[in-house]
Design an enzyme around this catalytic site. Structure first.
Site, short mmCIF file in Angstrom:
data_model
loop_
_atom_site.label_atom_id
_atom_site.label_comp_id
_atom_site.label_asym_id
_atom_site.label_seq_id
_atom_site.Cartn_x
_atom_site.Cartn_y
_atom_site.Cartn_z
N SER A 63 1.20 35.48 -17.96
CA SER A 63 1.91 35.38 -16.68
C SER A 63 1.83 36.70 -15.90
O SER A 63 1.71 37.77 -16.49
CB SER A 63 3.38 35.06 -16.93
OG SER A 63 3.52 33.84 -17.62
N1 SAH Z 1 4.71 33.50 -22.22
C1 SAH Z 1 3.29 33.74 -21.95
C2 SAH Z 1 2.70 32.74 -21.01
C3 SAH Z 1 2.10 31.65 -21.78
S1 SAH Z 1 1.26 30.41 -20.85
C4 SAH Z 1 3.09 35.18 -21.48
O1 SAH Z 1 3.78 36.05 -21.94
O2 SAH Z 1 2.19 35.44 -20.69
C5 SAH Z 1 2.09 28.99 -21.53
C6 SAH Z 1 1.79 28.67 -22.98
O3 SAH Z 1 2.52 27.48 -23.30
C7 SAH Z 1 0.33 28.35 -23.31
O4 SAH Z 1 -0.16 29.28 -24.26
C8 SAH Z 1 0.39 26.92 -23.88
O5 SAH Z 1 -0.51 26.72 -24.95
C9 SAH Z 1 1.84 26.82 -24.33
N2 SAH Z 1 2.36 25.46 -24.48
C10 SAH Z 1 2.08 24.35 -23.73
N3 SAH Z 1 2.78 23.29 -24.18
C11 SAH Z 1 3.54 23.72 -25.25
C12 SAH Z 1 4.45 23.08 -26.14
N4 SAH Z 1 4.75 21.77 -26.05
N5 SAH Z 1 5.02 23.83 -27.12
C13 SAH Z 1 4.72 25.15 -27.25
N6 SAH Z 1 3.85 25.81 -26.42
C14 SAH Z 1 3.27 25.10 -25.43
#
Ligand code: SAH
Length: 211
Positions: A63
């Site tokens: 992000s």
């Molecule tokens: N928090 C992160 C951003 C991650 S992007 C940061 O610090 O930059 C969002 C993430 O959510 C992705 O890696 C994706 O694989 C995960 N995701 C999507 N659906 C999910 C679910 N049902 N349970 C857990 N993770 C999930």
């Protein structure tokens, strides 16, 4: 870039966020403390202190710093609060949360097993005591007592799943991007009250979909 240059770039980024955003000094200090360049793949390192999302592989992204700042501020956390993060990705936001709530208080779930494993190793190597669950967040940390807050970093369709809202204690906050039928997303903050859920809208956002 060497460590001194990364540190300078990070200070500049925080100064810029301080000018542009209305977020607490607690949040800004947490962002200043976390080496974002250590969370992105080698070819992206020199861009680590630009305020935008970056690719981290497996079609996922880290992000943008301003989004991490805004979401963290809305979660309104203090030392000792236990937080549930949905979507670990590379682990960056989990580290920012850990800077505020302290060791052992961040529980994060990641759907893609390879990302979960890499984030677990990276957080450990950087000295963050964060618990990483590999799998669907809806099934994660069932044995844990309710959390003070949940930070959702992937966008569920329609609304935040009940299985996640249920994990948050009365008075607790949930910050999440929520998608509508047109594919647009809004950032919402839900506060759990004993007589229902209070809801605020915090504007349009863009996140990867929740699976
Ligand atoms: N928090 C992160 C951003 C991650 S992007 C940061 O610090 O930059 C969002 C993430 O959510 C992705 O890696 C994706 O694989 C995960 N995701 C999507 N659906 C999910 C679910 N049902 N349970 C857990 N993770 C999930």
């Amino acid at each position: 870039m060497d460590d001194t240059e990364y540190a300078r770039a990070r200070r500049d980024l925080v100064a810029d966020l301080r000018r542009r955003l209305d977020v607490s000094e607690t949040v800004l200090s947490a962002i200043e403390a976390v080496p974002r360049h250590a969370f992105v793949p080698e070819p992206q390192r020199q861009n680590a202190y630009e305020d935008r999302p970056l690719p981290i592989g497996h079609d996922q992204t880290i992000s943008a710093p301003h989004m991490v700042a805004i979401m963290t501020d809305l979660l309104d956390l203090g030392p000792g609060d236990r937080v549930f993060e949905v979507g670990t990705g590379c682990g960056y936001h989990a580290a920012v949360l850990a800077e505020i709530v302290g060791p052992g208080n961040v529980f994060t779930a990641e759907y893609v097993p390879k990302l979960a494993e890499a984030a677990r190793d990276r957080l450990d190597r950087l000295g963050y005591d964060v618990t990483v669950y590999a799998g669907d967040a809806r099934e994660a940390f069932r044995e844990e007592p309710p959390f003070a807050a949940a930070s959702v970093t992937c966008a569920p369709d329609g609304d935040v799943p009940e299985s996640i809202v249920d994990r948050v204690e009365i008075g607790g906050r949930i910050v999440a991007p929520v998608g509508d039928e047109t594919g647009r997303q809004r950032l919402v903050r839900l506060t759990v009250r004993d007589d229902g859920i209070e809801r605020e809208d915090h504007g349009g956002v863009r996140f990867v979909p929740m699976r």
